[in-house]
Design an enzyme around this catalytic site. Structure first.
Site, PDB file in Angstrom:
ATOM      1  N   GLU A   1      -7.925   7.140  57.250  1.00  0.00           N
ATOM      2  CA  GLU A   1      -8.188   6.226  56.130  1.00  0.00           C
ATOM      3  C   GLU A   1      -9.532   6.568  55.532  1.00  0.00           C
ATOM      4  O   GLU A   1     -10.320   7.332  56.111  1.00  0.00           O
ATOM      5  CB  GLU A   1      -8.112   4.765  56.594  1.00  0.00           C
ATOM      6  CG  GLU A   1      -6.679   4.356  56.957  1.00  0.00           C
ATOM      7  CD  GLU A   1      -6.502   2.887  57.268  1.00  0.00           C
ATOM      8  OE1 GLU A   1      -7.492   2.138  57.301  1.00  0.00           O
ATOM      9  OE2 GLU A   1      -5.352   2.484  57.488  1.00  0.00           O
TER      10      GLU A   1
ATOM     11  N   HIS B   1     -10.105  -4.591  47.839  1.00  0.00           N
ATOM     12  CA  HIS B   1      -9.233  -3.472  48.206  1.00  0.00           C
ATOM     13  C   HIS B   1      -8.819  -2.773  46.922  1.00  0.00           C
ATOM     14  O   HIS B   1      -8.378  -3.427  45.973  1.00  0.00           O
ATOM     15  CB  HIS B   1      -8.002  -3.962  48.969  1.00  0.00           C
ATOM     16  CG  HIS B   1      -7.298  -2.856  49.695  1.00  0.00           C
ATOM     17  ND1 HIS B   1      -6.605  -1.866  49.037  1.00  0.00           N
ATOM     18  CD2 HIS B   1      -7.225  -2.557  51.014  1.00  0.00           C
ATOM     19  CE1 HIS B   1      -6.113  -1.018  49.935  1.00  0.00           C
ATOM     20  NE2 HIS B   1      -6.484  -1.416  51.141  1.00  0.00           N
TER      21      HIS B   1
ATOM     22  N   ARG C   1     -14.252   2.796  50.246  1.00  0.00           N
ATOM     23  CA  ARG C   1     -13.405   1.812  49.554  1.00  0.00           C
ATOM     24  C   ARG C   1     -14.073   1.233  48.303  1.00  0.00           C
ATOM     25  O   ARG C   1     -13.414   1.002  47.284  1.00  0.00           O
ATOM     26  CB  ARG C   1     -13.097   0.693  50.547  1.00  0.00           C
ATOM     27  CG  ARG C   1     -11.953  -0.152  50.167  1.00  0.00           C
ATOM     28  CD  ARG C   1     -11.590  -1.071  51.298  1.00  0.00           C
ATOM     29  NE  ARG C   1     -10.618  -0.482  52.184  1.00  0.00           N
ATOM     30  CZ  ARG C   1      -9.991  -1.140  53.143  1.00  0.00           C
ATOM     31  NH1 ARG C   1     -10.268  -2.403  53.362  1.00  0.00           N
ATOM     32  NH2 ARG C   1      -9.100  -0.550  53.902  1.00  0.00           N
TER      33      ARG C   1
ATOM     34  N   HIS D   1     -10.355  -8.769  49.293  1.00  0.00           N
ATOM     35  CA  HIS D   1      -9.585  -8.399  50.479  1.00  0.00           C
ATOM     36  C   HIS D   1     -10.264  -8.830  51.763  1.00  0.00           C
ATOM     37  O   HIS D   1      -9.613  -9.282  52.696  1.00  0.00           O
ATOM     38  CB  HIS D   1      -9.412  -6.881  50.450  1.00  0.00           C
ATOM     39  CG  HIS D   1      -8.634  -6.310  51.599  1.00  0.00           C
ATOM     40  ND1 HIS D   1      -7.318  -6.626  51.820  1.00  0.00           N
ATOM     41  CD2 HIS D   1      -8.990  -5.433  52.581  1.00  0.00           C
ATOM     42  CE1 HIS D   1      -6.894  -5.969  52.900  1.00  0.00           C
ATOM     43  NE2 HIS D   1      -7.891  -5.251  53.388  1.00  0.00           N
TER      44      HIS D   1
ATOM     45  N   ARG E   1     -17.137  -2.612  54.453  1.00  0.00           N
ATOM     46  CA  ARG E   1     -16.460  -2.417  55.740  1.00  0.00           C
ATOM     47  C   ARG E   1     -15.650  -1.121  55.740  1.00  0.00           C
ATOM     48  O   ARG E   1     -14.919  -0.817  54.790  1.00  0.00           O
ATOM     49  CB  ARG E   1     -15.519  -3.591  55.989  1.00  0.00           C
ATOM     50  CG  ARG E   1     -14.716  -3.487  57.268  1.00  0.00           C
ATOM     51  CD  ARG E   1     -13.836  -4.703  57.406  1.00  0.00           C
ATOM     52  NE  ARG E   1     -12.883  -4.761  56.326  1.00  0.00           N
ATOM     53  CZ  ARG E   1     -11.610  -4.388  56.412  1.00  0.00           C
ATOM     54  NH1 ARG E   1     -11.136  -3.933  57.555  1.00  0.00           N
ATOM     55  NH2 ARG E   1     -10.814  -4.480  55.371  1.00  0.00           N
TER      56      ARG E   1
HETATM   57  C1  SIN Z   1      -5.232  -1.034  54.472  1.00  0.00           C
HETATM   58  O1  SIN Z   1      -4.263  -0.843  55.178  1.00  0.00           O
HETATM   59  O2  SIN Z   1      -5.487  -0.380  53.476  1.00  0.00           O
HETATM   60  C2  SIN Z   1      -6.162  -2.165  54.808  1.00  0.00           C
HETATM   61  C3  SIN Z   1      -6.770  -1.924  56.110  1.00  0.00           C
HETATM   62  C4  SIN Z   1      -8.048  -2.672  56.194  1.00  0.00           C
HETATM   63  O3  SIN Z   1      -8.327  -3.494  55.330  1.00  0.00           O
HETATM   64  O4  SIN Z   1      -8.806  -2.396  57.106  1.00  0.00           O
END
Ligand code: SIN
Length: 522
Positions: free
Chosen positions: A115, A234, A280, A339, A374
């Site tokens: 990620e 998000h 993010r 988010h 985060r």
């Molecule tokens: C996601 O799956 O994109 C969200 C995961 C997260 O917010 O840590």
């Protein structure tokens, strides 16, 4: 107010942190205050990505801690990051023992997703995008087999009672529109694990009931709130007109999905060397700019994932299907949505708030792990680590009851004050319009005015809690005259060197500062 006294530990919330703490406290008797039936309505159950943990032999907690620090834009507590990332593996093994069916390779290793802003694939997952729901299901199963845990479904906490700086009780209402008069529940100790603030915004990925009430409740009782201004948006909520907005997990980008606009331009490459896998906050701002420019940003999974999305990411495929989108042939429209709240009730390394007899874990807390931004999938991890720490602290500080604890029954009666739905809508719109992805002094002042006016309109404790959190977010955003992580000020675009200390604020100080500002501008 009617009072019920118990020797149980009172746990507010029913998400991952609450359930895990209740299990770690067993066989000590606890009572959980759960607004919905277990498994429904908690943000944890909606988490798609998974839990970040250095599980691969080539990875390390040190590397995970470094990524956490880098993403957090200079405000992460390094000791906390080291401790949490070091403990991550142990919690994954524990969840596995408790029955979580993590995805495995043919060799039995954990399948690990990559990620954004992780330098390594280190997110353990379940059935692609089902991690939150499956971990919750495993824990709920364990809770059902644990007689020391009593769950009061359909109840919600609305205020804390304190004496000499110590929490002595929690007022509870019927969560069905909070129509009942509150009952004061006095327990042996108190753990808040009731989620964050995403639903204070009109565009959010959070379940409907998660609107900053727990943070606001603690703030109104005098607890110090830290990092309130840091709200994570998000980048890829699905822009399909649903409230809450369904999430298109970041793991899709980890699998190669790209971001394009209506003209087919891949806009992230010009903004960051890591393009779609940039931190993010960077991706959220990139997408926000496209929305503002009317360029309709979209997540394109066609080449990278194609028709396999149904097996690999069943939740995303289902959200698409119910909105008439076939992601194998059509890009998915996306927009940033509130988010995760990095800020919250300030806790120390033992999970204790600044009020005595009060512990906090999960998104309601601010431990210093997340800083201004985060790192993906560190949220569930933090909830696990601090749930256990809180349970150990409670165990060490509060003598266990002797004998059996009677089950509690709360007989709600009378008319409480349900929140005014129009006031809630206006509050959420104010936050999205003026305290969103990009902020400035004029908008933040407007928000302070609006929130102060709305606060007068609805005296219900639940709404007052929401307003308290909204005021703290807005005031701290106004006072942080720089841009850092998820806090972007168009009037102060630079990150100031040396300004990375965390903000800390009591609600009393916030109200004083707000009233002075409002007087100056009226
Ligand atoms: C996601 O799956 O994109 C969200 C995961 C997260 O917010 O840590």
């Amino acid at each position: 107010m009617k009072t019920v006294t118990t020797d149980r530990i009172v746990i507010v919330g029913a998400g991952l942190g609450a359930l895990y703490a209740a299990l770690k406290l067993a066989p000590r008797p606890v009572v959980m205050i759960s607004p919905e039936p277990l498994g429904k309505g908690a943000s944890s159950a909606w988490a798609q990505g998974g839990v970040a943990a250095a599980m691969d032999s080539g990875d390390s907690p040190e590397s995970h801690a470094r990524d956490t620090l880098n993403a957090g834009a200079g405000t992460v507590n390094a000791d906390v990051a080291q401790m949490v990332t070091r403990e991550a593996r142990d919690h994954i093994l524990d969840l596995t023992t408790m029955g979580t069916p993590f995805d495995r390779t043919d060799d039995g290793e954990y399948v690990l997703s990559r990620e954004a802003a992780h330098s390594y694939a280190r997110v353990v997952r379940v059935k692609g995008d089902q991690a939150g729901a499956e971990i919750m299901a495993a824990l709920i199963d364990q809770v059902a087999k644990t007689p020391s845990i009593q769950v009061l479904e359909g109840t919600m906490a609305v205020s804390l009672d304190t004496e000499d700086g110590k929490v002595t009780g929690i007022a509870i209402q019927d969560s069905n529109e909070t129509r009942s008069a509150p009952i004061m529940l006095r327990g042996a100790g108190y753990l808040l694990a009731g989620g964050g603030s995403g639903g204070l915004y009109a565009v959010t990925t959070n379940p409907p009931r998660i609107r900053g009430q727990v943070i606001g409740m603690a703030a109104r009782a005098g607890a110090v709130i830290a990092d309130a201004e840091f709200v994570q948006f998000h980048p890829t909520a699905m822009d399909v007109g649903e409230d809450p907005a369904p999430l298109a997990t970041e793991a899709l980008r980890g699998e190669g999905a790209i971001l394009i606009n209506k003209d087919g331009e891949r806009f992230m490459q010009a903004l960051h060397p890591d393009a779609e896998l940039a931190p993010r906050d960077v991706v959220a701002r990139g997408i926000f700019a496209q929305v503002q420019a009317g360029k309709r940003p979209m997540l394109d999974t066609r080449d990278s994932i194609g028709a396999e999305i149904k097996e690999l990411f069943p939740s995303v495929a289902e959200y698409c299907a119910r909105n008439g989108i076939d992601p194998a042939t059509d890009p998915i429209p996306v927009a940033p949505a509130a988010h995760y709240h990095m800020g919250g009730i300030k806790t120390d390394t033992s999970g204790q708030a600044t009020l005595g007899n009060l512990w906090v874990c999960g998104e309601a807390s601010s431990t210093g792990l997340h800083g201004a931004n985060r790192l993906a999938s560190n949220g569930l991890l933090e909830a696990l680590v601090y749930a256990r720490i809180c349970a150990e602290g409670i165990e060490a500080q509060i003598p266990a009851p002797t004998g059996t604890s009677a089950a509690i029954s709360l007989d709600f009666q009378g008319d409480g004050n349900p929140p005014d739905a129009e006031a809630v809508t206006a509050l959420r719109q104010t936050m999205t319009n003026h305290v969103g992805v990009v902020r400035n002094a004029e908008g933040l002042m407007q928000a302070l005015h609006n929130i102060a006016a709305l606060e007068q309109r609805d005296p219900s404790p639940s709404f007052q809690n929401m307003c308290a959190t909204a005021t703290l977010i807005t005031l701290c955003a106004l006072q942080r005259e720089e841009s850092r992580g998820a806090h972007e000020r168009s009037d102060f675009p630079d990150t100031l060197p040396g300004a990375g200390e965390r903000s800390e604020m009591t609600y009393a100080n916030a109200l004083n500062a707000r009233d002075t500002l409002l007087k100056e501008t009226t």
